[in-house]
Design an enzyme around this catalytic site. Structure first.
Site, PDB file in Angstrom:
ATOM      1  N   HIS A 436     134.942   5.155 -65.541  1.00  0.00           N
ATOM      2  CA  HIS A 436     135.465   3.812 -65.335  1.00  0.00           C
ATOM      3  C   HIS A 436     135.461   2.933 -66.581  1.00  0.00           C
ATOM      4  CE1 HIS A 436     136.859   0.438 -63.162  1.00  0.00           C
ATOM      5  NE2 HIS A 436     136.280   0.675 -62.010  1.00  0.00           N
ATOM      6  N   TYR A 552     133.680  -8.606 -52.476  1.00  0.00           N
ATOM      7  CA  TYR A 552     134.219  -8.406 -53.823  1.00  0.00           C
ATOM      8  C   TYR A 552     135.576  -7.721 -53.697  1.00  0.00           C
ATOM      9  CZ  TYR A 552     134.065  -6.938 -58.812  1.00  0.00           C
ATOM     10  OH  TYR A 552     134.325  -6.745 -60.150  1.00  0.00           O
ATOM     11  N   SER A 554     138.671  -6.668 -56.262  1.00  0.00           N
ATOM     12  CA  SER A 554     139.056  -6.601 -57.669  1.00  0.00           C
ATOM     13  C   SER A 554     140.545  -6.878 -57.817  1.00  0.00           C
ATOM     14  CB  SER A 554     138.725  -5.210 -58.224  1.00  0.00           C
ATOM     15  OG  SER A 554     139.183  -5.092 -59.549  1.00  0.00           O
ATOM     16  N   THR A 565     139.721  -7.162 -65.344  1.00  0.00           N
ATOM     17  CA  THR A 565     139.709  -7.528 -63.925  1.00  0.00           C
ATOM     18  C   THR A 565     139.025  -8.868 -63.714  1.00  0.00           C
ATOM     19  OG1 THR A 565     137.609  -6.402 -63.518  1.00  0.00           O
ATOM     20  CG2 THR A 565     139.639  -5.119 -63.186  1.00  0.00           C
TER      21      THR A 565
END
Length: 768
Positions: A436, A552, A554, A565
């Protein structure tokens, strides 16, 4: 996607053993280094930056302008209105024989100045045009720190008691009074000097300084087609997929990939594409670093505990798919066993980063060539010995197992440090496991869409399932990599494997396609499809847990240079009001529908604010980092940093719908991907709109938690979607039709058909 886990867990002031240390670099020095790194990147890409710097002009336009001036001068016309004569007077006098040279130089200088002035004017106009975000969010204007602080307080109000909220509000007021202006001054200074005021710190502190295992905690996965497999021949699927991936890299190197356009008109920053290939995250004792090579002409392959180096190019260029298939088949046919401890070596990449960093030092000296072959590869390929994907016999369990295999595997059959691992199962099913730190999901998703479309529709397969073309017997066999593993590494491998199996075994993955309705129905209701799903997730989670939680979501900030982001806090006051109304039997459908529209409008406002740089979380994150550099204790920022996200969500965007024929071949659409849960007692949920009539959900949680159950949440999501649809007249018919089917469909009513729903693409394919 999985960034929420990292955002919660990052510790900018921890050593490898957990002891507190100070960030020694002064904040001004760190800001200077951020800008220096940015400028170094620009220098390394000088020619490309030159071409983009003069855009929309080009070097040929300068030549055309210079030629036109010379022609006018030859015709005794002076387009410079006397300026060229002034320039000639300023040039050195080299004698009469060089008078014509002085004229050419004067014309060249004038042409360059005029060319530069025109480009500058165009750049100013484009900058003014592209920096305007009012079309996303009205009224336009930068938010002040007090405004963003108020927005933060508004976002936590639904999940805090009155006492906790009053305490948090008092901390916020103290922060604004004592520290905010100083911290904001440093951020403003960085924004003037560096390309992006937050992205490099986000990459470093959230990802590279994290000491947790990459598996589950950070890496995420991408799935193949859901209902079809173009060929059951494992080596053939690998050959076409690798060839398609390298075609994408070739187009990337030649800058032939067009930038993604937001709403078809606003280009997004493409900086993250640079590190898709030839990239490895190298472990460090306190901080990892990303190693990116300019080129790599091989891939590293793992099969049955053995590692191979497979060349991808010959003297004439990229190997054709049939030649690559031949190489992969040679590996599959190789009967040689794995060496002791070699089979589980890759479990080290799933270990805590400090352990892996220490062991890697030994490997660097004892098995340097093999390690370099893996870390220097274009990407990593895992040829799995087991089949995966959707099966007719047990569709629900087979999809869950498929997701788990992509996310974690067996803990030792993925090289989690590589930018991505291409996983090819024994029945020809594909998938990706993606690291990531180097980029976000839309980047790998763009590459994956191109790969699936190219290997299936353009490259294709012969009638017997093999790649088209002919084998090349002259190719040398794949090179087996040999690891000289010192004795002290053996124990580390065993420890890493034990930890990886424990973490892998604790993950509860659930994937289900929801086919009662999709994006087209939601649009006919005049609602945002993403906001509709977010409200469904709020309703489903409330039914699952009986309470609201910080959520959350994104979203991208690639409207800005090197943007990554921002967080959309989907659990709003309006969303809670809608959920409470849905659970209140005294509320009528029109009342619930009115509250739904208010909640959707609020979510859309937050989404647009985040995309246009007016979000809350990245700003607070950067303020927190500055406070750590300045050694300023801020109870408010500490409180923000300690928040737990029990529901982390992400939509997988479909960016290249033109590559797929969703009307004639609806089965040939990517089914998205997923990530691990952020909190030990929370959920990770991603979703993708597959065409107009299907939404695929990927849910994860931890089996060790008594509060979560991925399958239970999946049922709540389906029920919530149907209940919300029933607020509309068309949706009432959908819900009645579903309830009438009961359980006869075999896998949650309407969710999974037991047949191919569309005509097949012109390739050899197997359903399920």
């Amino acid at each position: 996607m999985a960034e929420a886990h990292q955002a919660v867990g990052f510790r900018p002031s921890l050593t490898s053993d957990g002891a507190e240390v100070e960030l020694s670099a002064p904040v001004l020095q760190e800001i200077y280094l951020s800008g220096l790194r940015s400028w170094k990147r620009h220098l390394s890409r000088f020619w490309n930056d030159f071409l983009t710097g003069v855009f929309p002009a080009s070097p040929l336009s300068w030549l055309f302008l210079f030629s036109a001036i010379q022609l006018a001068w030859f015709l005794q016309l002076d387009p410079s209105l006397g300026l060229m004569e002034k320039i000639k007077e300023l040039l050195p006098d080299w004698g009469g024989q060089h008078h014509r040279l002085r004229g050419i130089l004067a014309a060249a200088l004038f042409a360059s100045c005029l060319w530069g002035a025109l480009i500058f004017t165009l750049h100013v106009a484009l900058r003014l045009l592209l920096s305007y975000h009012g079309w996303l969010l009205e009224p336009h204007g930068a938010m002040s720190s007090p405004t963003k602080t108020w927005l933060y307080l508004e976002s936590v109000r639904p999940v805090l008691s009155h006492e906790d909220f009053d305490w948090t509000a008092a901390l916020a007021k103290e922060f604004l009074r004592l520290q905010a202006s100083l911290l904001q001054w440093h951020l403003r200074l960085k924004s003037w000097w560096a390309s992006n005021y937050v992205s490099d710190w986000w990459e470093e502190f959230v990802y590279l300084r994290s000491r947790n295992s990459l598996m589950v905690n950070s890496n995420y996965y991408m799935m193949d087609f859901l209902y079809v497999t173009p060929t059951p021949v494992q080596a053939a699927r690998a050959g076409n997929a690798v060839h398609a991936l390298l075609l994408y890299r070739h187009r990337l190197d030649r800058q032939e990939i067009l930038p993604t356009l937001l709403m078809g008109m606003r280009p997004l920053c493409s900086a993250q594409y640079e590190k898709i290939f030839n990239t490895t995250r190298i472990p460090g004792v306190q901080k990892d670093h990303i190693r990116h090579l300019g080129d790599s002409r091989h891939v590293a392959v793992f099969h049955r505990g053995r590692f191979f180096r497979v060349g991808t190019h010959s003297r004439s260029g990229l190997l054709p798919p049939r030649a690559l298939e031949q190489q992969f088949q040679r590996i599959l046919d190789d009967p040689s066993p794995a060496c002791p401890h070699e089979e589980h070596l890759a479990a080290l990449t799933a270990a805590p980063r400090d352990l892996w960093a220490q062991v890697r030092r030994s490997l660097k000296t004892q098995a340097e060539d093999a390690l370099e072959a893996v870390e220097g590869a274009a990407f990593f390929v895992s040829l799995d010995s087991e089949p995966q994907g959707l099966t007719r016999e047990d569709p629900a369990a087979s999809l869950d197992a498929y997701a788990h295999a992509l996310l974690a595997g067996r803990g030792h059959d993925r090289w989690f440090d590589k930018s991505f691992t291409l996983i090819v199962f024994s029945n020809g099913k594909l998938g990706l496991n993606v690291e990531h730190s180097w980029a976000d999901c839309p980047i790998s998703g763009h590459m994956w869409e191109f790969t699936l479309a190219t290997e299936c529709f353009q490259l294709g397969y012969s009638a017997d399932g093999h790649c088209k073309g002919h084998p090349d017997p002259s190719l040398p066999k794949p090179q087996r990599l040999h690891w000289d593993l010192p004795e002290k590494v053996h124990l580390s491998i065993s420890l890493a494997l034990r930890g990886a199996k424990t973490l892998s075994g604790d993950i509860d993955c659930h994937v289900f396609p929801f086919s009662h309705f999709g994006k087209s129905f939601i649009k006919r209701c005049h609602l945002s499809s993403d906001s509709f799903i977010q409200m469904a997730l709020q309703l489903a989670h409330f039914r699952d847990r009986g309470q609201f939680c910080l959520t959350y979501e994104s979203t991208m900030t690639r409207l800005f240079l090197e943007g990554r982001t921002e967080t959309v806090r989907s659990c709003t006051k309006e969303a809670c009001s809608f959920v409470n109304a849905m659970e209140d039997k005294g509320k009528t459908d029109p009342q619930c529908l009115a509250l739904l529209r208010l909640a959707v409008d609020k979510h859309q406002a937050l989404l647009k604010a985040a995309m246009s740089g007016q979000g809350v979380d990245r700003h607070l994150f950067a303020l927190y980092i500055v406070s750590q550099f300045l050694h300023l204790q801020s109870p408010f920022l500490d409180q923000v940093h300690s928040e737990q996200w029990q529901l982390a969500t992400s939509q997988i965007p479909v960016q290249q719908i033109h590559l797929f024929d969703v009307h004639n071949h609806p089965d040939y659409v990517s089914s998205g991907g997923g990530f691990g849960p952020v909190d030990d007692h929370g959920y990770g949920v991603s979703y993708i709109f597959m065409g107009d009539n299907t939404i695929t959900f990927h849910i994860s949680s931890k089996k060790s938690s008594t509060k979560t159950d991925s399958h239970r949440l999946g049922q709540h999501i389906e029920d919530a979607l149907l209940d919300m649809a029933s607020l509309f007249q068309e949706g009432k018919r959908l819900k009645q039709g579903c309830r009438g089917l009961g359980e006869d469909s075999g896998y949650r009513c309407g969710s999974l058909p037991c047949h191919s729903r569309g005509s097949r693409a012109p390739t050899t394919s197997t359903n399920f």
